[in-house]
Design a protein around this motif. Structure first.
Motif, PDB file in Angstrom:
ATOM      1  N   ALA A 167       0.835  -1.206   0.000  1.00 32.22           N
ATOM      2  CA  ALA A 167       0.000   0.000   0.000  1.00 32.22           C
ATOM      3  C   ALA A 167       0.866   1.251   0.000  1.00 32.22           C
ATOM      4  O   ALA A 167       0.532   2.259  -0.652  1.00 32.22           O
ATOM      5  N   VAL A 168       1.996   1.214   0.716  1.00 33.01           N
ATOM      6  CA  VAL A 168       2.921   2.347   0.709  1.00 33.01           C
ATOM      7  C   VAL A 168       3.466   2.564  -0.699  1.00 33.01           C
ATOM      8  O   VAL A 168       3.522   3.699  -1.199  1.00 33.01           O
ATOM      9  N   THR A 169       3.890   1.475  -1.353  1.00 32.67           N
ATOM     10  CA  THR A 169       4.373   1.588  -2.734  1.00 32.67           C
ATOM     11  C   THR A 169       3.323   2.218  -3.624  1.00 32.67           C
ATOM     12  O   THR A 169       3.609   3.134  -4.408  1.00 32.67           O
ATOM     13  N   PHE A 170       2.093   1.740  -3.500  1.00 31.21           N
ATOM     14  CA  PHE A 170       1.006   2.224  -4.353  1.00 31.21           C
ATOM     15  C   PHE A 170       0.750   3.708  -4.123  1.00 31.21           C
ATOM     16  O   PHE A 170       0.617   4.489  -5.075  1.00 31.21           O
ATOM     17  N   GLN A 171       0.710   4.118  -2.866  1.00 26.74           N
ATOM     18  CA  GLN A 171       0.418   5.507  -2.548  1.00 26.74           C
ATOM     19  C   GLN A 171       1.551   6.441  -2.965  1.00 26.74           C
ATOM     20  O   GLN A 171       1.309   7.513  -3.541  1.00 26.74           O
ATOM     21  N   VAL A 172       2.782   6.035  -2.684  1.00 27.59           N
ATOM     22  CA  VAL A 172       3.918   6.902  -3.011  1.00 27.59           C
ATOM     23  C   VAL A 172       4.117   6.997  -4.522  1.00 27.59           C
ATOM     24  O   VAL A 172       4.343   8.081  -5.066  1.00 27.59           O
ATOM     25  N   ARG A 220       2.100   6.866  -6.892  1.00 27.46           N
ATOM     26  CA  ARG A 220       1.071   7.618  -7.612  1.00 27.46           C
ATOM     27  C   ARG A 220       1.202   9.128  -7.401  1.00 27.46           C
ATOM     28  O   ARG A 220       0.452   9.896  -7.999  1.00 27.46           O
ATOM     29  N   ARG A 221       2.170   9.539  -6.596  1.00 21.37           N
ATOM     30  CA  ARG A 221       2.417  10.963  -6.437  1.00 21.37           C
ATOM     31  C   ARG A 221       3.221  11.484  -7.626  1.00 21.37           C
ATOM     32  O   ARG A 221       3.758  10.715  -8.420  1.00 21.37           O
ATOM     33  N   SER A 222       3.320  12.781  -7.725  1.00 19.64           N
ATOM     34  CA  SER A 222       4.146  13.375  -8.783  1.00 19.64           C
ATOM     35  C   SER A 222       5.617  13.168  -8.450  1.00 19.64           C
ATOM     36  O   SER A 222       5.986  12.917  -7.294  1.00 19.64           O
ATOM     37  N   VAL A 223       6.467  13.312  -9.451  1.00 17.19           N
ATOM     38  CA  VAL A 223       7.905  13.128  -9.229  1.00 17.19           C
ATOM     39  C   VAL A 223       8.445  14.137  -8.212  1.00 17.19           C
ATOM     40  O   VAL A 223       9.204  13.749  -7.309  1.00 17.19           O
ATOM     41  N   PRO A 224       8.098  15.420  -8.284  1.00 18.69           N
ATOM     42  CA  PRO A 224       8.580  16.343  -7.243  1.00 18.69           C
ATOM     43  C   PRO A 224       8.113  15.954  -5.846  1.00 18.69           C
ATOM     44  O   PRO A 224       8.866  16.098  -4.874  1.00 18.69           O
ATOM     45  N   GLN A 225       6.884  15.446  -5.725  1.00 20.60           N
ATOM     46  CA  GLN A 225       6.384  15.017  -4.422  1.00 20.60           C
ATOM     47  C   GLN A 225       7.160  13.806  -3.909  1.00 20.60           C
ATOM     48  O   GLN A 225       7.478  13.723  -2.716  1.00 20.60           O
ATOM     49  N   LEU A 280      10.280   5.552  -8.075  1.00 19.14           N
ATOM     50  CA  LEU A 280      10.272   6.283  -9.347  1.00 19.14           C
ATOM     51  C   LEU A 280       9.954   5.357 -10.516  1.00 19.14           C
ATOM     52  O   LEU A 280       9.221   5.739 -11.444  1.00 19.14           O
ATOM     53  N   LEU A 281      10.496   4.148 -10.481  1.00 14.59           N
ATOM     54  CA  LEU A 281      10.168   3.177 -11.536  1.00 14.59           C
ATOM     55  C   LEU A 281       8.693   2.805 -11.493  1.00 14.59           C
ATOM     56  O   LEU A 281       8.027   2.722 -12.537  1.00 14.59           O
ATOM     57  N   MET A 282       8.174   2.590 -10.287  1.00 16.47           N
ATOM     58  CA  MET A 282       6.765   2.224 -10.167  1.00 16.47           C
ATOM     59  C   MET A 282       5.855   3.399 -10.517  1.00 16.47           C
ATOM     60  O   MET A 282       4.703   3.192 -10.933  1.00 16.47           O
TER      61      MET A 282
END
Length: 338
Positions: free
Chosen positions: A44-49, A51-56, A73-75
């Motif tokens: 869930a952490v992977t999924f949430q992070v 899906r944020r923008s690259v600057p975020q 970044l790859l995900m």
């Protein structure tokens, strides 16, 4: 001349089949039941992070989880195409399949295609591999990177027919490729740096000439230089792994069971076959044997991390998943001897 060409063609076809078999088997097992209808905490952490923008994401990494930065970044690129549970885990499945094929390629190159096929299939059915192949985290990718780096090491050392001249004639590209793969693998998870200790043990056991050592040291040094900034940042985030405790005897048992299997009916023959692969066989100076590659890979990273973790707890079995590649190689080589 014609007979020699036919012989090479047959060997090449056998090696291709030895690699494709484990890849397809791992893909089939990894894709089975991939959509479980839910994510556990780290996924869930992977999924949430991701899906944020690259600057975020970049801003977040300055606070927490820098060690997983490249993976996030790859995900981000993967989930930008289609967010979901299956796309989240699919890269891990593909990485596990690639790792199975690379293990098979190592066995084929260091011994023969039949050993490679057995090793790749044993890798594919290992309990730990099946578990992390269906998890939306970086560990299957790290395992694939470690297996690829090990294959590149073997290629660099055995680049010429005469092993004693391997260091002199090996293409610079072999060592550059090796260093690049090691660097990316360590950026996916920095504890993969222990792979370099395993490779150093391999070179020492094979008694390679000084030119090989110089090539390896340059490649390893470049990878460490790339990793250094991440190591500095992640050191400041050490509180994230404060939940880890020093490993004990049960930790060793769980690791062995994850590599081979929890059942004694499987585990005992597996260990016996691996021991058979370690029986001494005379080898020319500078030549890499299967045992000289597989044993350090399977033993050195877990042993070193467990030792360090007695003082500074850092050990978790998933952090050394990449070491698993050595175990099926030993078992397959032992089976070949028997």
């Amino acid at each position: 001349m014609l007979g020699e060409c036919v012989g090479r063609w047959r060997v090449g076809r056998a090696e291709t089949a030895a690699v494709l078999g484990p890849v397809l088997a791992m893909l089939a097992m990894g894709l089975w039941g991939l959509d479980r209808g839910g994510m556990w905490r780290d996924e869930a952490v992977t999924f949430q992070v991701a899906r944020r923008s690259v600057p975020q994401i970049w801003h977040l990494l300055h606070e927490v989880d820098a060690v997983h930065g490249l993976y996030y970044l790859l995900m981000h690129l993967v989930l930008a195409v289609r967010p979901g549970e299956v796309p989240l885990r699919l890269p891990s499945v593909c990485a596990a399949a690639a790792a199975a094929g690379l293990v098979a390629a190592l066995g084929s190159r260091l011994c023969r295609p039949r050993v490679g096929l057995w090793a790749g299939l044993l890798y594919a059915v290992a309990p730990a591999v099946g578990h992390y192949a269906q998890e939306g985290r970086s560990y299957a990718m790290v395992a694939a990177g470690a297996a690829w780096a090990t294959l590149l090491l073997v290629r660099a050392v055995t680049a010429t027919p005469n092993p004693a001249e391997a260091g002199a004639r090996a293409r610079v590209g072999d060592w550059c490729g090796y260093g690049a793969v090691v660097a990316v693998t360590c950026l996916l998870h920095e504890l993969a740096v222990l792979l370099l200790l395993a490779h150093a043990a391999t070179l020492a056991r094979a008694r390679v000439p000084g030119r090989v050592w110089r090539g390896w040291l340059c490649a390893a040094g470049a990878a460490l230089a790339v990793l250094l900034p991440l190591a500095v940042v992640s050191h400041g985030q050490a509180a994230q792994v404060a939940w880890l405790v020093p490993p004990d005897g049960r930790s060793v048992e769980r690791l062995v069971e994850g590599f081979a299997g929890p059942s004694e009916a499987v585990l005992v023959p597996y260990l016996v076959l691996a021991a058979c692969a370690l029986l001494p066989v005379p080898a020319p100076r500078g030549r890499l044997s299967l045992a000289s590659v597989a044993l350090p890979l399977a033993v050195v990273p877990p042993a070193v991390l467990m030792g360090v973790s007695q003082v500074v707890p850092l050990y978790d079995e998933r952090y050394v998943l990449y070491a698993l590649a050595g175990a099926p190689l030993l078992a397959a080589a032992g089976l070949e001897r028997v």
